[in-house]
Scaffold this motif. Structure first.
Motif, PDB file in Angstrom:
ATOM      1  N   PHE A 221     -32.789  28.265 -32.688  1.00  0.00           N
ATOM      2  CA  PHE A 221     -34.440  26.973 -32.457  1.00  0.00           C
ATOM      3  C   PHE A 221     -34.998  27.339 -33.532  1.00  0.00           C
ATOM      4  O   PHE A 221     -35.164  26.526 -34.198  1.00  0.00           O
ATOM      5  N   ARG A 222     -34.739  28.297 -34.640  1.00  0.00           N
ATOM      6  CA  ARG A 222     -35.735  28.775 -35.131  1.00  0.00           C
ATOM      7  C   ARG A 222     -34.748  28.964 -36.794  1.00  0.00           C
ATOM      8  O   ARG A 222     -35.127  28.082 -37.275  1.00  0.00           O
ATOM      9  N   ALA A 223     -33.306  28.483 -36.380  1.00  0.00           N
ATOM     10  CA  ALA A 223     -32.438  28.239 -37.513  1.00  0.00           C
ATOM     11  C   ALA A 223     -32.779  26.492 -37.612  1.00  0.00           C
ATOM     12  O   ALA A 223     -32.569  26.692 -38.648  1.00  0.00           O
ATOM     13  N   VAL A 224     -32.290  25.688 -36.693  1.00  0.00           N
ATOM     14  CA  VAL A 224     -32.903  24.712 -37.105  1.00  0.00           C
ATOM     15  C   VAL A 224     -34.619  23.693 -38.608  1.00  0.00           C
ATOM     16  O   VAL A 224     -34.159  23.487 -38.810  1.00  0.00           O
ATOM     17  N   GLY A 225     -35.076  25.037 -37.971  1.00  0.00           N
ATOM     18  CA  GLY A 225     -36.784  24.498 -38.507  1.00  0.00           C
ATOM     19  C   GLY A 225     -37.250  22.853 -37.730  1.00  0.00           C
ATOM     20  O   GLY A 225     -36.777  22.501 -36.745  1.00  0.00           O
ATOM     21  N   ALA A 226     -38.584  22.705 -38.605  1.00  0.00           N
ATOM     22  CA  ALA A 226     -39.349  21.899 -37.506  1.00  0.00           C
ATOM     23  C   ALA A 226     -38.979  20.704 -36.972  1.00  0.00           C
ATOM     24  O   ALA A 226     -38.765  20.012 -36.905  1.00  0.00           O
ATOM     25  N   PHE A 227     -38.312  20.205 -38.729  1.00  0.00           N
ATOM     26  CA  PHE A 227     -37.936  19.022 -39.277  1.00  0.00           C
ATOM     27  C   PHE A 227     -36.646  18.655 -38.442  1.00  0.00           C
ATOM     28  O   PHE A 227     -36.647  17.317 -38.201  1.00  0.00           O
ATOM     29  N   LEU A 228     -35.676  19.615 -38.517  1.00  0.00           N
ATOM     30  CA  LEU A 228     -34.517  19.222 -37.340  1.00  0.00           C
ATOM     31  C   LEU A 228     -34.513  18.936 -36.387  1.00  0.00           C
ATOM     32  O   LEU A 228     -33.941  18.142 -35.562  1.00  0.00           O
ATOM     33  N   GLY A 229     -36.012  19.573 -36.158  1.00  0.00           N
ATOM     34  CA  GLY A 229     -35.650  19.938 -34.180  1.00  0.00           C
ATOM     35  C   GLY A 229     -36.266  18.231 -33.782  1.00  0.00           C
ATOM     36  O   GLY A 229     -36.067  18.056 -33.321  1.00  0.00           O
ATOM     37  N   ALA A 230     -37.194  17.621 -35.005  1.00  0.00           N
ATOM     38  CA  ALA A 230     -38.288  16.815 -34.313  1.00  0.00           C
ATOM     39  C   ALA A 230     -37.179  15.511 -34.826  1.00  0.00           C
ATOM     40  O   ALA A 230     -36.437  14.036 -34.043  1.00  0.00           O
ATOM     41  N   PHE A 231     -36.018  15.993 -35.675  1.00  0.00           N
ATOM     42  CA  PHE A 231     -34.655  14.358 -36.671  1.00  0.00           C
ATOM     43  C   PHE A 231     -34.025  14.872 -35.267  1.00  0.00           C
ATOM     44  O   PHE A 231     -33.420  13.562 -34.191  1.00  0.00           O
ATOM     45  N   ALA A 232     -33.299  15.996 -34.040  1.00  0.00           N
ATOM     46  CA  ALA A 232     -32.162  15.593 -33.455  1.00  0.00           C
ATOM     47  C   ALA A 232     -32.891  15.188 -31.847  1.00  0.00           C
ATOM     48  O   ALA A 232     -32.215  14.911 -30.833  1.00  0.00           O
ATOM     49  N   ILE A 233     -34.103  15.038 -31.854  1.00  0.00           N
ATOM     50  CA  ILE A 233     -34.677  13.738 -30.937  1.00  0.00           C
ATOM     51  C   ILE A 233     -35.791  12.577 -30.514  1.00  0.00           C
ATOM     52  O   ILE A 233     -35.559  11.416 -30.293  1.00  0.00           O
TER      53      ILE A 233
END
Length: 322
Positions: A221-233
């Motif tokens: 999870f840390r690798a994807v970062g906040a932007f991609l984490g939000a993007f993925a939802i």
């Protein structure tokens, strides 16, 4: 109530059990041949049943939904790539790889949404597997093409496209559709006890393994970062709304529109990774695999599918689709 019914049904609970096994470091392991065999069984089963239904459907019933599905598969990777480049600041390679994954579809999410429709008593058009087969390849080709045109595709492009077209999911779905179409209901009746009666049990085992795989990627999870984490939802929700609206406009039922929404919202983590590894080797697998498999897939399986059904019902009440 529907969301709770979905979460408390055997399918998501088996997924959760698999995740728990990984998080608690259990010694539970799936033999690789068993996992491969289950995936072959599920894809061929979907294709066969879809082919039988497709043979009984009129061309006028299939044409508009097929065009809607193709339009979704062609457009999502384009705006996904632009968004990731401009707002996310991703490299050409990573943006193209993610666009390929999120433009393509997850066959396992498709399996799950069909099970959910059956559990809630919602009718779904039998030709939906044909739309799944239609949507899987174009986005991967677009993502790979973008990488090549913009100078980031240094790998084997021809091999990547061949991987998509001849990959087992496309081959089994398309082959199953053709077999079901040629044999019809009378021919399918001879194998129905195997491909229908055992289907949900096999799916439970398959999701048990996927739960273990998804939980194993939580550390990334840390690798994807906040932007991609939000993007993925957020992007799956937006794509799901688009799929539900276009599905209804194309004449699909609530169940069909929900299924198309779930396909639009899904991200490939079987066909797309294989092609991207060949064509865009410099793209970071920690980004596209974690986003698709560890974030988007569990979200769709637990919360997304009931949400897309609610969207389809709401849009229907607004008058979309007549």
């Amino acid at each position: 109530a529907l969301a709770a019914a979905n979460l408390l049904s055997p399918l998501p609970l088996c997924f959760a059990l698999g995740a728990l096994a990984t998080l608690t470091r259990s010694d539970l392991r799936f033999p690789e041949p068993l996992y491969a065999g289950l995936s072959i069984y599920l894809m061929l089963s979907i294709g066969l049943r879809g082919g039988v239904e497709l043979g009984e459907a009129r061309l006028s019933e299939v044409a508009l939904p097929a065009l809607a599905a193709l339009a979704i598969g062609l457009c999502i990777p384009l705006w996904t790539y632009a968004l990731l480049r401009r707002l996310g600041g991703f490299s050409i390679a990573d943006a193209a790889a993610l666009a390929a994954h999120y433009g393509s579809v997850s066959a396992v999410t498709f399996v799950a949404v069909l099970a959910y429709m059956e559990a809630t008593g919602t009718r779904t058009e039998g030709f939906m597997p044909a739309l799944l087969a239609l949507m899987e390849a174009p986005a991967v080709m677009i993502g790979v093409g973008l990488a090549k045109l913009l100078g980031a595709g240094e790998g084997d492009m021809r091999g990547a496209l061949r991987e998509v077209v001849t990959g087992k999911s496309v081959l089994l779905l398309a082959g199953g559709l053709l077999i079901g179409l040629l044999t019809g209901a009378q021919g399918y009746a001879k194998v129905k006890p195997f491909f229908t009666d055992l289907y949900n049990g096999a799916l439970c085992l398959f999701l048990l393994e996927l739960g273990m795989i998804a939980a194993g990627r939580l550390r990334d999870f840390r690798a994807v970062g906040a932007f991609l984490g939000a993007f993925a939802i957020v992007m799956p929700v937006l794509h799901g709304a688009l799929g539900a609206a276009l599905g209804l406009a194309a004449g699909l039922s609530i169940g069909g529109a929900t299924t198309l929404a779930a396909l639009a919202a899904s991200a490939s983590y079987i066909a797309a990774p294989a092609a991207v590894r060949l064509a865009i080797p410099q793209a970071n697998p920690g980004l596209y695999l974690t986003a698709a498999l560890a974030i988007t897939f569990p979200f769709n399986l637990t919360l997304g599918i009931p949400l897309y059904r609610a969207m389809a019902l709401t849009f229907k009440n607004w008058g979309i689709g007549g």
